[in-house]
Design a protein around this motif. Structure first.
Motif, short mmCIF file in Angstrom:
data_model
loop_
_atom_site.label_atom_id
_atom_site.label_comp_id
_atom_site.label_asym_id
_atom_site.label_seq_id
_atom_site.Cartn_x
_atom_site.Cartn_y
_atom_site.Cartn_z
N UNK A 1 0.83 -1.20 0.00
CA UNK A 1 0.00 0.00 0.00
C UNK A 1 0.87 1.26 0.00
N UNK A 2 1.93 1.25 0.81
CA UNK A 2 2.81 2.42 0.87
C UNK A 2 3.52 2.64 -0.46
N UNK A 3 3.97 1.57 -1.08
CA UNK A 3 4.64 1.70 -2.38
C UNK A 3 3.67 2.21 -3.43
N UNK A 4 2.44 1.68 -3.43
CA UNK A 4 1.43 2.13 -4.38
C UNK A 4 1.09 3.59 -4.19
N UNK A 5 0.96 4.02 -2.94
CA UNK A 5 0.68 5.42 -2.63
C UNK A 5 1.80 6.31 -3.15
N UNK A 6 3.03 5.93 -2.87
CA UNK A 6 4.18 6.72 -3.30
C UNK A 6 4.22 6.86 -4.82
N UNK A 7 3.98 5.75 -5.52
CA UNK A 7 4.03 5.79 -6.99
C UNK A 7 2.87 6.59 -7.57
N UNK A 8 1.69 6.46 -6.99
CA UNK A 8 0.54 7.19 -7.50
C UNK A 8 0.76 8.70 -7.41
N UNK A 9 1.51 9.13 -6.41
CA UNK A 9 1.75 10.56 -6.21
C UNK A 9 2.95 11.09 -6.98
N UNK A 10 3.88 10.23 -7.37
CA UNK A 10 5.13 10.72 -7.96
C UNK A 10 5.33 10.34 -9.42
N UNK A 11 4.71 9.27 -9.89
CA UNK A 11 4.97 8.83 -11.27
C UNK A 11 4.17 9.69 -12.24
N UNK A 12 4.86 10.27 -13.21
CA UNK A 12 4.23 11.12 -14.23
C UNK A 12 4.24 10.37 -15.56
N UNK A 13 3.06 9.94 -15.98
CA UNK A 13 2.95 9.15 -17.21
C UNK A 13 2.65 10.02 -18.44
N UNK A 14 2.57 11.32 -18.27
CA UNK A 14 2.23 12.17 -19.42
C UNK A 14 3.21 12.03 -20.59
N UNK A 15 4.52 11.84 -20.34
CA UNK A 15 5.43 11.66 -21.47
C UNK A 15 5.16 10.38 -22.28
N UNK A 16 4.43 9.42 -21.68
CA UNK A 16 4.18 8.15 -22.38
C UNK A 16 2.85 8.15 -23.14
N UNK A 17 2.04 9.19 -22.98
CA UNK A 17 0.72 9.19 -23.60
C UNK A 17 0.81 9.11 -25.13
N UNK A 18 1.84 9.68 -25.71
CA UNK A 18 1.96 9.66 -27.17
C UNK A 18 2.20 8.27 -27.72
N UNK A 19 2.58 7.32 -26.84
CA UNK A 19 2.82 5.94 -27.28
C UNK A 19 1.52 5.13 -27.35
N UNK A 20 0.43 5.69 -26.84
CA UNK A 20 -0.85 4.98 -26.82
C UNK A 20 -1.59 5.19 -28.13
#
Length: 264
Positions: A180-199
């Motif tokens: 849960x702690x790892x998921x919380x940390x990633x949800x708040x810090x991981x920025x997936x906007x640079x990968x949107x163009x790959x979709x």
């Protein structure tokens, strides 16, 4: 050793990915209405609910889960499945879609953002948010998910609507504090906007909405439009009135209707 998948029904494949602190059971009421026409795959990340944490005891969470879902899709011979993910699961669905390209037919993200802090401040960066996310991580390990909401404010972890969206899932079914702690940390810090163009698959964004102009949820679509602008084609927006973060649980009828439109 990262995920569990429950499969039933027959027809086109639909993969459901739950949010932080939820198991595949969060999707069951929706899947029950679809498995006469679709083959549904309910994913659970190990460590959520009462499941054995196994491989998720160390390392990242969302990235390895996305890789395992991709491997599952390929090994089971799923033909261009649709992906539906809630909250952190929505981010995982975006990862899978970016990695598989045309191997995915369409994506629905439910009350999720490529970068949650951008819902508070479009100028926010992962580096700026990381100290707060680290405090949340440590607080969750120390106090547990049930006490975290009250303790987070004391520790200075306040991210407005973005924080509410991430934190609200923690107590739904809970789980191992480490995952849960790892998921919380990633949800708040991981920025997936640079990968949107790959979709390449079309994306639908479903979110809880209110008519109250003073409520931040009233203005979510504009924030989402900005956050998802990196997609190759603009997403479709489906707002579910009267729902908060747990859209599929709080408004199951309207949500099911939105899913049927998405799959049609």
């Amino acid at each position: 050793d990262r995920i569990i998948v429950e499969t039933r029904g027959s027809g086109p494949d639909v993969v459901f990915i739950p949010g932080l602190g939820s198991t595949g059971a969060a999707w069951r009421s929706t899947a029950d209405r679809l498995d006469d026409r679709y083959r549904v795959h309910l994913v659970t990340l190990r460590g959520f609910g009462g499941t054995d944490i196994q491989g998720n005891a160390s390392g990242g969470l969302a990235g390895p889960a996305a890789a395992e879902i991709e491997r599952y899709i390929r090994q089971q011979g799923l033909v261009r499945p649709a992906l539906i993910g809630h909250s952190l699961g929505g981010q995982i669905a975006l990862r899978v879609a970016a990695g598989m390209g045309d191997g995915v037919s369409r994506v629905m993200v439910v009350d999720s953002s490529p970068f949650f802090p951008s819902l508070v401040d479009s100028r926010a960066t992962s580096a700026q948010v990381e100290p707060l996310a680290r405090l949340g991580y440590q607080a969750l390990l120390l106090f547990g998910d049930k006490a975290l909401n009250s303790q987070a404010a004391t520790l200075g972890v306040d991210m407005g609507l973005a924080g509410d969206m991430v934190f609200q899932g923690l107590g739904l079914q809970g789980g191992d504090r480490r995952v849960l702690a790892q998921g919380l940390y990633e949800a708040l810090t991981v920025d997936l906007r640079p990968r949107l163009s790959q979709i390449t698959a079309p994306v639908t964004v479903v979110y809880g909405w209110t008519r109250d102009p003073e409520n931040p949820r009233n203005r979510l679509e504009g924030l989402y439009r900005y956050g998802f602008q990196g997609l190759r084609q603009p997403p479709r927006f489906e707002r579910i009135e009267g729902a908060g973060h747990q859209v599929m649980i709080e408004q199951p009828g309207p949500f099911l209707a939105a899913v049927r439109r998405f799959l049609a």
